[in-house]
Enzyme design. Structure first.
Site, mmCIF file in Angstrom:
data_model
loop_
_atom_site.group_PDB
_atom_site.id
_atom_site.type_symbol
_atom_site.label_atom_id
_atom_site.label_comp_id
_atom_site.label_asym_id
_atom_site.label_seq_id
_atom_site.Cartn_x
_atom_site.Cartn_y
_atom_site.Cartn_z
ATOM 1 N N LYS A 30 0.846 -1.181 0.000
ATOM 2 C CA LYS A 30 0.000 0.000 0.000
ATOM 3 C C LYS A 30 0.888 1.240 0.000
ATOM 4 C CE LYS A 30 -4.270 1.534 2.265
ATOM 5 N NZ LYS A 30 -5.210 1.272 3.372
ATOM 6 N N GLU B 292 -18.993 -6.166 10.833
ATOM 7 C CA GLU B 292 -19.989 -5.417 11.594
ATOM 8 C C GLU B 292 -20.992 -6.325 12.299
ATOM 9 O OE1 GLU B 292 -18.463 -2.852 8.237
ATOM 10 O OE2 GLU B 292 -19.296 -4.883 8.371
ATOM 11 N N ARG C 44 -25.230 -2.885 7.949
ATOM 12 C CA ARG C 44 -24.796 -4.241 7.629
ATOM 13 C C ARG C 44 -25.047 -5.214 8.778
ATOM 14 N NH1 ARG C 44 -19.124 -4.290 4.719
ATOM 15 N NH2 ARG C 44 -20.275 -5.580 3.260
#
Length: 620
Positions: free
Chosen positions: A284, A370, A398
């Site tokens: 990244k 979640e 969610r």
């Protein structure tokens, strides 16, 4: 910023995937280098997601080079890593508009481009959608290929594994690229693994493997031995056993920054049938040392000067609501060892860095999960602990079943600190916190609080913490009024509003941080203003009083009108058989696109001028 052909000669020849596929393969490294530099220049001038896109440059080039997009379906998960994809699919010259009002969408968005095959803002959806497309492609019978690119963070969600389990069972043709950007590229992800990947994706290896399985299929003892031998061998050389157990053929890991290795592997895999995993290791922030060193800091950036090798220092400003919440957590934990704070992979965004450092034994990052976060909190609460779930409004959607079944049904004392409620700005429709009031309001046992400023937010968090039942406090992205908050905590009586201004004829019932707009409008029109504070339970006494002394009521909220706080007021008036003209002001029955909060407030008529105009149009 327009594309300068002088500075990006190879990229200028690859403005669409069709043009990209006309390049010789030996030009792809130059293309990747220019694409990375273009991304750096573009985002530094406009702001936006940054480090993730830097890490997917070679992968993006290779995917569009090998696959016949958009006929072949390419899905990105999560969408913030798709900036290079946007640049290579005809949108390079529009990158200066990304995340801005009427500009490019921050994530893949089908109305924007045929190359964006599926809308994505939340994570872990790509494999499920890709499997659906793979089934459709098989029925279509036109040899359409389907590829899903999923980051390793997104693989922590249960939905990703549900999709893998289903895909491995029904064995449709699809490729899942696991973009593993959390580990460094070490020596074992070099020539040896690249060579191994070529072998594993080559026709020779696969013919031998498939042929051997067919040959041994009728000899159970030998088949079992061969299967176990293959499993143990793969366990020694590649970390793919779990994917193989789920029914996928696993390839990798390979260097995701070697574009030629990527092309060779994908070209071989394009010929395969059945479900396959390609594990690529990327860094990244690749190509910009500061982003490589601190990918979290450079995940999303403001405008900056790349030559200064640092992001600009934020100007001194009032604390954000997220910071207010984080400090409240620390204050509470100092006196409450049973407080347990939970986040689904949003430590920085939710303002929990300080808390995680000071109270590591009371802090839980459950990753992008979640549903698990909510039920985990329920388990803690059932055993007498004081669970606090810090979660964005859009992500709480969610975990709706868990909210109902595992918390509210059992009346468990879990506090939901709902960040990014209302208009969030540049992240657009996938992240607007439009629906939480509406979907929470219908759940029994749930308290819903809407603070109008920082001090109210702290006191309401404390109120929910002490309520002994499911409770939620919703607050917006960004800073408050700059009020000095009190260290004294006192629970607010449930359902108690506060009258801020006495006026004539009409009354505004405010829910949340649009209060300054309500007060300004009320001053011009000489209206009463009541800060309702609670959506549930409602202050029905003040509603009765206002209805008896005013000609009309106006409800104001930064959530959807349908099913929202205003609807709660109208439902009560109807049940009380009270007839009074009532105007509801809030978010419309449509998805709100990207733009700054101020731009969206103005466009939607939620600023003081818009409120005045709506009141005049309705009551005059």
């Amino acid at each position: 910023m327009s594309l300068d052909l002088t500075h990006y000669p190879t990229l200028a020849q690859a403005q669409t995937p069709d043009a990209l596929r006309q390049l010789e393969q030996d030009k792809l490294k130059d293309l990747a280098d220019e694409l990375r530099q273009y991304l750096l220049t573009s985002v530094s001038q406009t702001s936006g997601h940054f480090a993730s896109g830097l890490g997917t440059v070679e992968l993006t080039v290779a995917l569009h080079y090998v696959y016949n997009t958009p006929f072949d379906r390419l899905l990105w998960d999560v969408g913030h890593q798709a900036y290079p994809h946007k640049i290579l699919t005809g949108r390079a010259e529009q990158m200066s508009t990304i995340r801005q009002k009427e500009g490019l969408h921050p994530f893949p968005w089908p109305p924007e481009s045929e190359f964006d095959t599926f809308a994505v803002g939340h994570s872990s959806t790509s494999i499920s959608a890709a499997l659906g497309m793979a089934v459709a492609a098989e029925k279509e019978g036109k040899d359409r290929k389907v590829v899903a690119v999923i980051g390793d963070g997104a693989m922590t969600a249960g939905m990703a594994f549900e999709a893998l389990n289903h895909a491995g069972d029904i064995k449709k043709d699809m490729v899942v690229v696991l973009n593993d950007n959390e580990m460094s590229i070490s020596e074992n992800v070099g020539a040896l693994n690249s060579h191994l990947a070529r072998l594993l994706t080559g026709n020779f290896f696969n013919k031998i493997r498939d042929g051997g399985k067919k040959l041994l299929s009728n000899v159970p003892p030998i088949k079992e031995f061969a299967s176990r031998a293959e499993e143990h061998l793969k366990g020694m050389v590649v970390p793919g056993t779990i994917f193989e157990e789920l029914g996928f053929n696993y390839i990798g890991p390979i260097d995701g920054h070697d574009v030629n290795v990527m092309v060779d592997a994908l070209r071989n895999m394009r010929q395969f049938s059945g479900p396959h995993i390609l594990h690529v290791v990327t860094r990244k922030g690749k190509g910009y040392p500061q982003a490589e060193a601190d990918p979290i800091k450079f995940h999303a950036v403001p405008k900056f000067n790349p030559k200064e090798h640092a992001l600009p220092k934020a100007k001194a400003s009032t604390p954000t609501f997220s910071a207010i919440f984080g400090q409240w957590l620390c204050d509470m934990a100092a006196d409450d060892p049973k407080l347990m704070a939970i986040t689904p992979a949003m430590r920085e965004g939710s303002g929990m860095v300080k808390f995680s450092q000071q109270y590591p034994e009371q802090y839980f990052d459950v990753a992008i999960a979640e549903q698990h976060a909510v039920t985990f909190a329920g388990g803690l609460a059932k055993e007498g602990y004081h669970a606090v779930v810090a979660i964005y409004s859009t992500f709480l959607q969610r975990a709706y079943d868990q909210l109902i079944h595992d918390v509210a049904l059992q009346n468990l004392p879990v506090l939901f600190a709902i960040d990014r409620a209302g208009i969030v700005g540049a992240d657009g429709p996938t992240h607007q916190g439009a629906f939480d009031i509406a979907f929470l309001r219908c759940i029994p046992n749930m308290i819903i609080m809407t603070p109008s400023d920082e001090e109210e937010c702290r006191q309401m968090l404390f109120t929910g913490h002490k309520a002994g039942c499911p409770a939620s406090v919703r607050y917006p992205r960004g800073s408050g009024k700059g009020l000095k908050t009190s260290t004294d905590m006192k629970a607010i009586p449930l359902g108690q509003s506060r009258t801020l201004r006495e006026g004539k004829r009409l009354a505004i019932l405010n829910f949340g941080t649009l209060l300054p707009f309500a007060e300004k409008a009320a001053e011009q029109l000489n209206l009463t203003v009541v800060d309702m504070r609670f959506v549930k339970p409602l202050d029905t006494q003040i509603i009765d009083s206002l209805a008896a002394t005013h000609e009309g009521l106006i409800t104001l909220e930064d959530g959807c009108i349908k099913g929202g706080a205003g609807s709660a007021v109208s439902e009560y008036l109807h049940s009380a058989k009270t007839l009074i003209h009532t105007l509801h002001i809030g978010l419309p029955d449509s998805f709100v696109l990207q733009g700054t909060q101020e731009e969206m407030y103005q466009e939607l008529g939620l600023d003081s001028e818009g409120i005045i105009n709506q009141i005049n149009a309705f009551f005059n």
